[in-house]
Write an enzyme that holds these catalytic residues in place. Structure first.
Site, short mmCIF file in Angstrom:
data_model
loop_
_atom_site.label_atom_id
_atom_site.label_comp_id
_atom_site.label_asym_id
_atom_site.label_seq_id
_atom_site.Cartn_x
_atom_site.Cartn_y
_atom_site.Cartn_z
N SER A 1 31.51 35.53 21.69
CA SER A 1 30.11 35.16 21.93
C SER A 1 29.90 33.67 22.14
CB SER A 1 29.26 35.61 20.73
OG SER A 1 29.72 35.00 19.53
N CYS A 2 30.65 32.83 21.41
CA CYS A 2 30.28 31.42 21.42
C CYS A 2 31.24 30.55 22.20
CB CYS A 2 30.18 30.89 20.00
SG CYS A 2 31.77 30.66 19.19
N GLY A 3 32.42 31.01 22.52
CA GLY A 3 33.37 30.15 23.20
C GLY A 3 34.13 29.29 22.21
#
Length: 282
Positions: free
Chosen positions: A114-116
């Site tokens: 989701s966030c990298g």
């Protein structure tokens, strides 16, 4: 390996009707990336194109920039205590003479779907110097009408999304709108790494004169990956972040957001976009 999707029991409610049925879900598993045998990063990804994902990640991190920088990419045998192979651990061995980056606890990164990238010491550590600094001079010009047609072309190529509805996609297009490559993954950053890695493996970096289209938003990380691969145009169907816009302005990247229907917002590099019916840049 047949691990892209999995079947799960689901209780389906449709108004007053309720039933139990199997549902197809996109698979999500951890992939540990090792560099010369040493752990470097862990990413949550959809299995498939793991070697390209690892190579693309190293391009994005500035570790490698061409095919000859890599000696071999292999799955690690005996990844579990009983000696079996999970196909969730990949080792990239650099070619002789390619410098090994400093792998410390501060440098190691953990990537979620989701966030990298997370765990970077500072913003400066993320602003890795690209090996293809001529991005601002890329002569690509693309009609706005052609750009607005790309989301439908990408959506039509999303085979796994049709079965699961749970995947992000990244598509690489030519200046004429030809779909050159498409990858799907639970993480849009992984999908981009797979595209960049496949290009690196075939000796096609930098990806000059091309357009990268991503589903969802355009984060700083995705802008960085485009810059590191020499891609002049990054377009997203949703919003960019402020840092993505800052990086685009600094590097000469054309950044387009909210690419939906006939509409778009151009946040940087508008000189590459030819306005509808005028033949002039934005």
């Amino acid at each position: 390996m047949g691990r892209v999707t999995e079947r799960r029991r689901v209780v389906r409610v449709r108004g007053a009707a309720t039933g139990v049925r199997p549902d197809t879900l996109v698979a999500e598993e951890p992939l540990e990336i090792r560099l010369n045998g040493r752990p470097l990063a862990i990413t949550m990804r959809t299995p498939g194109d793991d070697f390209a994902l690892a190579v693309g990640f190293l391009v994005s991190e500035g570790v490698i920039g061409r095919t000859s920088d890599v000696e071999a990419v292999t799955y690690c045998e005996g990844a579990t205590e009983d000696g079996s192979n999970t196909y969730n651990v990949v080792n990239v061995r650099l070619a002789a003479g390619v410098p090994l980056p400093d792998i410390t606890l501060e440098r190691n990164v953990y990537t979620t779907s989701s966030c990298g990238l997370c765990g970077k010491a500072s913003l400066d550590a993320v602003r890795t110097a690209t090996r293809f600094p001529g991005l601002a001079d890329d002569p690509l010009r693309i009609p706005a009408e052609l750009l607005t047609a790309l989301p439908d072309r990408l959506r039509a190529a999303q085979k796994v999304f049709d079965r699961t509805g749970g995947l992000h996609a990244a598509g690489l297009f030519s200046a004429t709108g030809e779909l050159l490559d498409v990858r799907e993954d639970v993480g849009r950053h992984n999908a981009v790494d797979k595209i960049v890695g496949r290009a690196a493996q075939s000796g096609r970096l930098p990806l000059a004169g091309s357009v990268l289209l991503v589903s969802g938003r355009a984060s700083f990380e995705l802008a960085q990956k485009a810059v590191m691969a020499g891609i002049p145009v990054l377009a997203a169907v949703s919003a960019p972040s402020s840092l993505a816009v800052d990086l685009a302005l600094e590097s000469g990247l054309t950044l387009v957001g909210f690419l939906r229907g006939a509409d778009m917002n151009i946040y940087a590099g508008e000189e590459r976009i030819l306005l509808p019916g005028t033949g002039t840049v934005a």
